[in-house]
Each structure stands twice: as structure tokens, then as C-alpha cells.
Scaffold this motif. Structure first.
Motif, PDB file in Angstrom:
ATOM      1  N   VAL A  34       3.900   6.939  -4.525  1.00 32.62           N
ATOM      2  CA  VAL A  34       4.651   6.368  -3.154  1.00 32.62           C
ATOM      3  C   VAL A  34       5.783   6.498  -4.350  1.00 32.62           C
ATOM      4  N   ALA A  35       6.565   7.181  -4.345  1.00 36.27           N
ATOM      5  CA  ALA A  35       8.259   7.007  -4.977  1.00 36.27           C
ATOM      6  C   ALA A  35       9.082   6.326  -4.628  1.00 36.27           C
ATOM      7  N   CYS A  36       9.601   5.654  -5.521  1.00 34.31           N
ATOM      8  CA  CYS A  36      10.541   4.583  -4.958  1.00 34.31           C
ATOM      9  C   CYS A  36      11.988   4.718  -7.067  1.00 34.31           C
ATOM     10  N   ASP A  37      12.913   4.482  -6.256  1.00 38.86           N
ATOM     11  CA  ASP A  37      13.852   3.498  -7.444  1.00 38.86           C
ATOM     12  C   ASP A  37      14.591   2.864  -7.107  1.00 38.86           C
ATOM     13  N   ALA A  38      14.689   2.407  -5.868  1.00 38.00           N
ATOM     14  CA  ALA A  38      15.096   0.847  -4.916  1.00 38.00           C
ATOM     15  C   ALA A  38      15.169  -0.153  -5.868  1.00 38.00           C
ATOM     16  N   GLY A  39      13.926  -0.609  -6.459  1.00 36.73           N
ATOM     17  CA  GLY A  39      13.511  -1.919  -6.811  1.00 36.73           C
ATOM     18  C   GLY A  39      13.156  -2.358  -6.080  1.00 36.73           C
ATOM     19  N   MET A  40      12.844  -2.329  -4.318  1.00 35.46           N
ATOM     20  CA  MET A  40      12.925  -3.714  -3.541  1.00 35.46           C
ATOM     21  C   MET A  40      11.715  -4.232  -3.503  1.00 35.46           C
ATOM     22  N   GLY A  41      10.436  -3.903  -3.639  1.00 30.37           N
ATOM     23  CA  GLY A  41       9.139  -3.656  -4.191  1.00 30.37           C
ATOM     24  C   GLY A  41       8.507  -3.207  -3.251  1.00 30.37           C
ATOM     25  N   SER A  42       9.667  -3.236  -1.592  1.00 31.48           N
ATOM     26  CA  SER A  42       8.633  -2.889  -0.984  1.00 31.48           C
ATOM     27  C   SER A  42       7.934  -1.751  -1.056  1.00 31.48           C
ATOM     28  N   SER A  43       8.168  -0.433  -1.857  1.00 34.91           N
ATOM     29  CA  SER A  43       7.476   0.140  -1.814  1.00 34.91           C
ATOM     30  C   SER A  43       6.329   0.424  -2.872  1.00 34.91           C
ATOM     31  N   VAL A  44       6.141  -0.876  -3.286  1.00 33.84           N
ATOM     32  CA  VAL A  44       5.198  -1.060  -3.998  1.00 33.84           C
ATOM     33  C   VAL A  44       4.212  -1.930  -2.663  1.00 33.84           C
ATOM     34  N   MET A  45       4.573  -2.685  -2.237  1.00 34.28           N
ATOM     35  CA  MET A  45       3.755  -3.597  -1.110  1.00 34.28           C
ATOM     36  C   MET A  45       3.081  -1.921  -0.316  1.00 34.28           C
ATOM     37  N   LEU A  46       3.747  -0.757  -0.181  1.00 35.55           N
ATOM     38  CA  LEU A  46       3.290   0.729   0.682  1.00 35.55           C
ATOM     39  C   LEU A  46       2.188   0.645   0.203  1.00 35.55           C
ATOM     40  N   ALA A  47       2.537   0.970  -1.556  1.00 37.62           N
ATOM     41  CA  ALA A  47       1.721   1.631  -2.422  1.00 37.62           C
ATOM     42  C   ALA A  47       0.331   0.585  -1.824  1.00 37.62           C
ATOM     43  N   GLY A  48       0.572  -0.959  -2.499  1.00 31.85           N
ATOM     44  CA  GLY A  48      -1.109  -1.558  -2.240  1.00 31.85           C
ATOM     45  C   GLY A  48      -2.272  -0.876  -1.174  1.00 31.85           C
ATOM     46  N   GLN A  49      -0.946  -1.462  -0.251  1.00 30.32           N
ATOM     47  CA  GLN A  49      -1.552  -0.972   1.440  1.00 30.32           C
ATOM     48  C   GLN A  49      -2.194  -0.315   1.385  1.00 30.32           C
ATOM     49  N   LEU A  50      -1.630   1.246   0.893  1.00 28.90           N
ATOM     50  CA  LEU A  50      -2.503   2.626   0.879  1.00 28.90           C
ATOM     51  C   LEU A  50      -4.052   2.320   0.521  1.00 28.90           C
ATOM     52  N   ARG A  51      -3.683   1.872  -0.337  1.00 27.99           N
ATOM     53  CA  ARG A  51      -4.769   1.751  -1.442  1.00 27.99           C
ATOM     54  C   ARG A  51      -5.702   0.985  -0.381  1.00 27.99           C
ATOM     55  N   ARG A  52      -5.457   0.191  -0.023  1.00 28.66           N
ATOM     56  CA  ARG A  52      -6.459  -0.845   1.276  1.00 28.66           C
ATOM     57  C   ARG A  52      -7.096   0.329   1.705  1.00 28.66           C
ATOM     58  N   GLN A  53      -6.249   1.034   2.356  1.00 23.95           N
ATOM     59  CA  GLN A  53      -6.803   1.967   3.860  1.00 23.95           C
ATOM     60  C   GLN A  53      -6.926   3.297   3.074  1.00 23.95           C
ATOM     61  N   LEU A  54      -7.029   3.199   2.286  1.00 22.62           N
ATOM     62  CA  LEU A  54      -7.555   5.164   1.870  1.00 22.62           C
ATOM     63  C   LEU A  54      -9.083   5.128   0.478  1.00 22.62           C
ATOM     64  N   LYS A  55      -9.300   3.318   0.243  1.00 29.50           N
ATOM     65  CA  LYS A  55     -10.104   3.741  -0.503  1.00 29.50           C
ATOM     66  C   LYS A  55     -11.388   3.969  -0.358  1.00 29.50           C
ATOM     67  N   LYS A  56     -11.793   4.207   0.939  1.00 31.08           N
ATOM     68  CA  LYS A  56     -12.927   5.211   1.537  1.00 31.08           C
ATOM     69  C   LYS A  56     -12.979   6.821   1.755  1.00 31.08           C
ATOM     70  N   ASN A  57     -12.025   6.946   1.044  1.00 30.34           N
ATOM     71  CA  ASN A  57     -11.347   8.248   1.887  1.00 30.34           C
ATOM     72  C   ASN A  57     -10.801   8.583   0.122  1.00 30.34           C
ATOM     73  N   GLY A  58     -11.365   7.866  -1.195  1.00 28.80           N
ATOM     74  CA  GLY A  58     -11.611   8.618  -2.411  1.00 28.80           C
ATOM     75  C   GLY A  58     -10.388   9.244  -3.308  1.00 28.80           C
ATOM     76  N   VAL A  59      -9.074   8.405  -2.279  1.00 28.60           N
ATOM     77  CA  VAL A  59      -7.832   8.516  -1.947  1.00 28.60           C
ATOM     78  C   VAL A  59      -7.300   7.583  -3.583  1.00 28.60           C
ATOM     79  N   THR A  60      -6.607   8.248  -4.559  1.00 31.90           N
ATOM     80  CA  THR A  60      -5.881   7.758  -5.932  1.00 31.90           C
ATOM     81  C   THR A  60      -4.158   7.151  -5.214  1.00 31.90           C
ATOM     82  N   VAL A  61      -4.162   6.073  -4.653  1.00 34.15           N
ATOM     83  CA  VAL A  61      -2.255   5.506  -4.996  1.00 34.15           C
ATOM     84  C   VAL A  61      -2.167   5.120  -5.717  1.00 34.15           C
TER      85      VAL A  61
END
Length: 102
Positions: A14-41
């Protein structure tokens, strides 16, 4: 058009440069959703995208910059970091092994 099969995705950035935190929240959400699939976020600034990235999720306003940094990587361009349908399609493609493209 660059494509990749969802089952081949091992590193998602998840790439961002705005620094608003929403991209960090998305990365955390994707980590949880894709953990079972062996994807590193990974969350990264555009200039620091790791070379092992299989797919990069970024805001549409940054997509051209990301293409300059990672021209051979699938880029999923989104309008919203939280609740964007393109993210839901990406997660589904990874979970079902279907193709992901730009």
C-alpha cells in the motif's frame, strides 16, 4: 495491461505519500483479510516501494508516480483508502485465485 493471478501474490504494497493515516489503516485491514492467504502486506512511501512487490495499491493521484518507480508491477489505483470497490475486487481475486489487472 499488466496482470497477475491472485494466487501468485505474495507481497502487496500500500503506497502513499499523503501522510494522512488512511493508507496505514488500509494496510492493517488487508493484513487481517489476507493473513490466511500467505500475503505479506507492506505500507511504504512511493519512493520506498520494495522491489519484491507483486501488487501495489495506491491513490489514483499517485498512480503515475508509482508506475515510474515500479513499471512492471500491477498497480491497483483507488479513489478511497477505506471502502473502495477496487480493494474488495483485489481481495476477492487473491482469495479465489483469479486475475488482477490494472
Amino acid at each position: 495491461m499488466t496482470t497477475i493471478n491472485g494466487s501468485a501474490i505474495k507481497t502487496l504494497v500500500v503506497a502513499c505519500d499523503a501522510g494522512m493515516g488512511s493508507s496505514v489503516m488500509l494496510a492493517g485491514q488487508l493484513r487481517r483479510q489476507l493473513k490466511k492467504n500467505g500475503v505479506t502486506v507492506v505500507h511504504a512511501a512511493v519512493a520506498e516501494i520494495p522491489v519484491e512487490a507483486d501488487v501495489i495499491v495506491t491513490h489514483q493521484g499517485l498512480a503515475d508516480r508509482v508506475r515510474g518507480v515500479a513499471p512492471d508491477t500491477v498497480i491497483v489505483s483507488i479513489q478511497l483508502f477505506i471502502g473502495d470497490p477496487a480493494v474488495a475486487r483485489l481481495v476477492s481475486a487473491i482469495q479465489t485465485g483469479s486475475d488482477v489487472g490494472e
